[in-house]
Write a protein that holds these residues in place. Structure first.
Motif, short mmCIF file in Angstrom:
data_model
loop_
_atom_site.label_atom_id
_atom_site.label_comp_id
_atom_site.label_asym_id
_atom_site.label_seq_id
_atom_site.Cartn_x
_atom_site.Cartn_y
_atom_site.Cartn_z
N LEU A 95 0.83 -1.21 0.00
CA LEU A 95 0.00 0.00 0.00
C LEU A 95 0.87 1.27 0.00
O LEU A 95 0.63 2.19 -0.78
N GLY A 96 1.87 1.29 0.89
CA GLY A 96 2.74 2.46 0.99
C GLY A 96 3.39 2.77 -0.35
O GLY A 96 3.45 3.92 -0.78
N PHE A 177 -4.39 4.42 7.15
CA PHE A 177 -4.92 3.26 6.41
C PHE A 177 -4.88 1.99 7.26
O PHE A 177 -5.42 0.97 6.85
N SER A 196 -12.26 -1.30 2.54
CA SER A 196 -13.20 -2.40 2.79
C SER A 196 -14.60 -1.86 3.11
O SER A 196 -15.60 -2.48 2.74
P1 NAI Z 1 2.67 -4.93 3.72
O1 NAI Z 1 2.93 -6.07 4.64
O2 NAI Z 1 2.91 -5.10 2.26
O3 NAI Z 1 3.49 -3.64 4.20
C1 NAI Z 1 3.63 -3.23 5.51
C2 NAI Z 1 4.97 -2.54 5.63
O4 NAI Z 1 5.02 -1.93 6.92
C3 NAI Z 1 6.14 -3.49 5.53
O5 NAI Z 1 7.10 -3.01 4.60
C4 NAI Z 1 6.71 -3.52 6.94
O6 NAI Z 1 8.12 -3.75 6.97
C5 NAI Z 1 6.33 -2.14 7.43
N1 NAI Z 1 6.28 -2.01 8.88
C6 NAI Z 1 5.79 -2.87 9.80
N2 NAI Z 1 5.91 -2.37 11.04
C7 NAI Z 1 6.49 -1.15 10.91
C8 NAI Z 1 6.87 -0.14 11.83
N3 NAI Z 1 6.71 -0.28 13.14
N4 NAI Z 1 7.46 0.97 11.33
C9 NAI Z 1 7.66 1.13 10.00
N5 NAI Z 1 7.31 0.21 9.09
C10 NAI Z 1 6.73 -0.92 9.53
O7 NAI Z 1 1.16 -4.51 3.99
P2 NAI Z 1 0.21 -3.62 3.07
O8 NAI Z 1 -0.59 -4.49 2.18
O9 NAI Z 1 0.99 -2.53 2.46
O10 NAI Z 1 -0.80 -3.03 4.14
C11 NAI Z 1 -0.32 -2.11 5.11
C12 NAI Z 1 -1.43 -1.78 6.10
O11 NAI Z 1 -2.50 -1.15 5.42
C13 NAI Z 1 -2.04 -3.02 6.77
O12 NAI Z 1 -2.39 -2.67 8.08
C14 NAI Z 1 -3.31 -3.27 5.95
O13 NAI Z 1 -4.29 -3.91 6.72
C15 NAI Z 1 -3.71 -1.87 5.62
N6 NAI Z 1 -4.50 -1.72 4.41
C16 NAI Z 1 -5.52 -0.84 4.50
C17 NAI Z 1 -6.30 -0.57 3.42
C18 NAI Z 1 -7.38 0.44 3.58
O14 NAI Z 1 -8.25 0.57 2.74
N7 NAI Z 1 -7.38 1.16 4.67
C19 NAI Z 1 -6.09 -1.22 2.12
C20 NAI Z 1 -4.95 -2.09 2.12
C21 NAI Z 1 -4.19 -2.33 3.24
#
Ligand code: NAI
Length: 219
Positions: A95-96, A177, A196
């Motif tokens: 996402l980031g 997010f 969602s």
């Molecule tokens: P991902 O697992 O691909 O990326 C998460 C990143 O955060 C990883 O690179 C990880 O190393 C990093 N990370 C973890 N803990 C950290 C910390 N303390 N400090 C800095 N970086 C840290 O996950 P994705 O798919 O990118 O999703 C990220 C978040 O966004 C999840 O919580 C997911 O549930 C949420 N999400 C929300 C959506 C929305 O509509 N609000 C849509 C898609 C995802």
């Protein structure tokens, strides 16, 4: 609790669709639009639009409608889109990175300055002009860079801790997010985005007819 607004959030949430519509009209060289045409385009009643805009001044004239450029410029100012903002992203995962790669935000004034993550494999990678940096140096970075908005894209487990660190450093706006109800100080603006919620609304509407047929049968 996050900072409360002077105007109702229901009104504020309608403003971006007014702005998008006016932007499109302006692009198509439309100079003037009647309130009924505007209402039809946006899908909000004429009186609702009038009431919403009345919070910010007098727009539109009886029997004339709205001056498109004037209203577009006013909405741009109302939404704070006449300024630029420095942003950072926390979490360089799927996402980031998607948000970082989305150039449209930059074009409208949201400048991405840096991205932070805990995964050392990502450090020093650049997404467009923004370097991915170690989350350990977040405080040092914020002490020397003026950042207006932090975009939170990390798993929910660490989201509150990171939000606390951000607000302690003076961050006043978080675009969150992470699927968690964050607690932030009263002077911090928190905007949660949940794709969602929109998907579940779509799914509800897909099933609404059957739902009410069933409810009627059961009554
Ligand atoms: P991902 O697992 O691909 O990326 C998460 C990143 O955060 C990883 O690179 C990880 O190393 C990093 N990370 C973890 N803990 C950290 C910390 N303390 N400090 C800095 N970086 C840290 O996950 P994705 O798919 O990118 O999703 C990220 C978040 O966004 C999840 O919580 C997911 O549930 C949420 N999400 C929300 C959506 C929305 O509509 N609000 C849509 C898609 C995802």
């Amino acid at each position: 609790m996050s900072k409360t607004s002077i105007v109702s959030m229901h009104v504020i949430r309608r403003l971006p669709s007014y702005y998008r519509c006016l932007k499109e009209l302006q692009k198509n060289n439309v100079n003037k639009i009647s309130s009924s045409e505007l209402s039809e385009k946006i899908g909000v009643s004429e009186s609702q639009i009038r009431q919403d805009l009345y919070n910010y001044g007098n727009f539109g004239k009886q029997g004339y409608g709205y001056d498109v450029i004037k209203l577009y410029n006013a909405l741009k100012r109302i939404l704070g889109l006449d300024k630029t903002y420095n942003t950072i992203i926390i979490g360089a995962g799927n996402l980031g990175q998607a948000i970082a790669n989305y150039t449209d935000f930059e074009e409208i004034g949201f400048n991405l300055k840096s991205i932070f993550d805990i995964n050392p494999r990502l450090f020093k990678i650049k997404i467009r002009d923004a370097k991915i940096m170690n989350i350990n140096i977040l405080e040092d970075f914020l002490a020397t860079n003026k950042i207006d908005i932090a975009i939170l894209c990390i798993p929910k487990d660490d989201a509150q801790i990171i939000a606390d660190r951000l607000t302690k450093c003076g961050i006043k706006a978080i675009w969150n997010f992470s699927p968690i109800d964050l607690k932030v100080p009263d002077d911090v603006i928190l905007e949660n985005v949940q794709l969602s919620d929109s998907l579940f609304t779509l799914s509800y509407r897909l099933n609404e007819d059957d739902l009410f047929k069933r409810i009627k049968k059961e009554k």
